[in-house]
Design an enzyme around this catalytic site. Structure first.
Site, PDB file in Angstrom:
ATOM      1  N   LYS A 201       0.830  -1.214   0.000  1.00 33.35           N
ATOM      2  CA  LYS A 201       0.000   0.000   0.000  1.00 33.35           C
ATOM      3  C   LYS A 201       0.865   1.265   0.000  1.00 33.35           C
ATOM      4  CE  LYS A 201      -2.469   0.315   3.732  1.00 33.35           C
ATOM      5  NZ  LYS A 201      -2.328   1.437   4.637  1.00 33.35           N
TER       6      LYS A 201
ATOM      7  N   ARG B 109     -11.582   2.421   9.385  1.00 36.98           N
ATOM      8  CA  ARG B 109     -11.276   1.034   9.764  1.00 36.98           C
ATOM      9  C   ARG B 109     -12.375   0.443  10.633  1.00 36.98           C
ATOM     10  NH1 ARG B 109      -5.029   1.923   9.636  1.00 36.98           N
ATOM     11  NH2 ARG B 109      -4.209  -0.105  10.248  1.00 36.98           N
TER      12      ARG B 109
ATOM     13  N   ARG C 229       9.893  -1.760  13.115  1.00 37.34           N
ATOM     14  CA  ARG C 229       8.802  -1.113  13.836  1.00 37.34           C
ATOM     15  C   ARG C 229       8.317  -2.011  14.961  1.00 37.34           C
ATOM     16  NH1 ARG C 229       4.420   0.962   9.546  1.00 37.34           N
ATOM     17  NH2 ARG C 229       3.103  -0.162  10.997  1.00 37.34           N
TER      18      ARG C 229
ATOM     19  N   ARG D 178      -2.628  -7.653  13.980  1.00 40.67           N
ATOM     20  CA  ARG D 178      -2.959  -6.572  13.046  1.00 40.67           C
ATOM     21  C   ARG D 178      -3.705  -7.114  11.826  1.00 40.67           C
ATOM     22  NH1 ARG D 178       2.515  -4.165  11.744  1.00 40.67           N
ATOM     23  NH2 ARG D 178       1.481  -2.427  10.741  1.00 40.67           N
TER      24      ARG D 178
HETATM   25  P1  AMP Z   1      -1.031   1.508   9.878  1.00 36.50           P
HETATM   26  O1  AMP Z   1       0.320   2.067   9.611  1.00 36.50           O
HETATM   27  O2  AMP Z   1      -2.099   2.096   8.994  1.00 36.50           O
HETATM   28  O3  AMP Z   1      -1.047   0.004   9.915  1.00 36.50           O
HETATM   29  O4  AMP Z   1      -1.437   1.986  11.362  1.00 36.50           O
HETATM   30  C1  AMP Z   1      -0.615   1.669  12.472  1.00 36.50           C
HETATM   31  C2  AMP Z   1      -1.469   1.668  13.722  1.00 36.50           C
HETATM   32  O5  AMP Z   1      -2.053   2.966  13.920  1.00 36.50           O
HETATM   33  C3  AMP Z   1      -2.654   0.716  13.706  1.00 36.50           C
HETATM   34  O6  AMP Z   1      -2.282  -0.599  14.067  1.00 36.50           O
HETATM   35  C4  AMP Z   1      -3.545   1.359  14.767  1.00 36.50           C
HETATM   36  O7  AMP Z   1      -3.055   1.118  16.068  1.00 36.50           O
HETATM   37  C5  AMP Z   1      -3.361   2.841  14.482  1.00 36.50           C
HETATM   38  N1  AMP Z   1      -4.342   3.327  13.480  1.00 36.50           N
HETATM   39  C6  AMP Z   1      -4.100   3.786  12.221  1.00 36.50           C
HETATM   40  N2  AMP Z   1      -5.241   4.147  11.613  1.00 36.50           N
HETATM   41  C7  AMP Z   1      -6.239   3.918  12.488  1.00 36.50           C
HETATM   42  C8  AMP Z   1      -7.648   4.064  12.439  1.00 36.50           C
HETATM   43  N3  AMP Z   1      -8.289   4.506  11.328  1.00 36.50           N
HETATM   44  N4  AMP Z   1      -8.374   3.727  13.550  1.00 36.50           N
HETATM   45  C9  AMP Z   1      -7.762   3.274  14.658  1.00 36.50           C
HETATM   46  N5  AMP Z   1      -6.439   3.078  14.758  1.00 36.50           N
HETATM   47  C10 AMP Z   1      -5.659   3.397  13.701  1.00 36.50           C
END
Ligand code: AMP
Length: 234
Positions: free
Chosen positions: A32, A108, A171, A182
């Site tokens: 992505k 989400r 990370r 996740r």
């Molecule tokens: P990502 O890089 O998009 O996988 O986001 C990393 C982390 O940020 C996720 O595992 C969540 O803990 C938090 N996060 C990102 N976007 C959201 C969202 N729309 N709602 C809730 N938590 C989020």
């Protein structure tokens, strides 16, 4: 939000066509990030990544970052009320409306999707990047991020050059245990929101060379731009 610089040719700005409004969904390590870079540079849209935004808040030690960190470290979603209003404000900002947007990592949950709808924020395109879970686990556990640039590498498939290697980190949520949590969270999120976006959804097989994935994404976006042009002319 981080990463909002408009780069590239800004195709949508060259005509009177309403700029594309895109939501992209894809599990961690689905490619992505790479595809978002392409979309941003090709179409000049604002890239609004909630994950990047939250990581910046954590790094800066803000109150939001401190609250978010404990969820993020466990691979869990942060509570809706911490994120919804921030995203709504970003998407409705005049410069974002003018350029078009690429919303990455949001919505989400059903509540997040409903909040967008209630605010009159509608996407032209919901891009869903599909990659089998088992491939994602392999990709995630080898992923290393260059802290200085945000560029990601893979210990086996795309190792960082020696001058960069020392500043690359894993990370805290890229471990095998956390990726499984996740991935569950990702599948739950897709189940919660996919019905709402069925009319604008394009599913893309992300388990191919990135050029092929990009090709399909480009076709879907060009279709949306054409549709927007036709609507404007009617
Ligand atoms: P990502 O890089 O998009 O996988 O986001 C990393 C982390 O940020 C996720 O595992 C969540 O803990 C938090 N996060 C990102 N976007 C959201 C969202 N729309 N709602 C809730 N938590 C989020």
């Amino acid at each position: 939000m981080q990463d909002e610089t408009v780069v590239g040719n800004g195709t949508s700005g060259q005509t009177n066509t309403p700029p594309p409004k895109i939501i992209i969904a894809g599990a961690p390590c689905s490619g992505k990030g790479t595809q978002c870079e392409y979309i941003k540079s090709e179409y000049g849209v604002f890239h609004l990544s909630t994950g990047d935004m939250l990581r910046a808040e954590v790094a800066a030690g803000t109150p939001l970052g401190i609250q978010a960190k404990k969820y993020m470290d466990n691979g869990q979603l942060i509570p809706d009320e911490l994120i919804i209003n921030i995203v709504k404000a970003k998407v409705t900002a005049p410069e974002v409306q003018a350029r078009g947007w690429l919303l990455d990592g949001f919505p989400r949950t059903a509540a997040q999707a409903k909040a967008l709808q209630d605010a009159g924020i509608h996407a032209d395109l919901f891009l869903q990047l599909n990659v089998p879970d088992q491939i994602l686990v392999e990709r995630v556990t080898g992923r290393r991020t260059d802290e200085a640039t945000g560029r990601t590498y893979h210990t086996v498939f795309d190792p960082p050059p020696p001058e960069v290697a020392s500043r690359c980190i894993q990370r805290s949520d890229d471990t095998e245990e956390k990726i499984k949590t996740r991935l569950n969270a990702y599948h739950q999120a897709i189940n919660a929101i996919e019905d709402l976006y069925q009319h604008v959804r394009t599913q893309v097989d992300g388990n191919r060379k990135k050029e092929h994935v990009t090709h399909d994404i480009k076709s879907a976006i060009e279709r949306v731009i054409q549709l927007n042009k036709q609507k404007r002319q009617q």
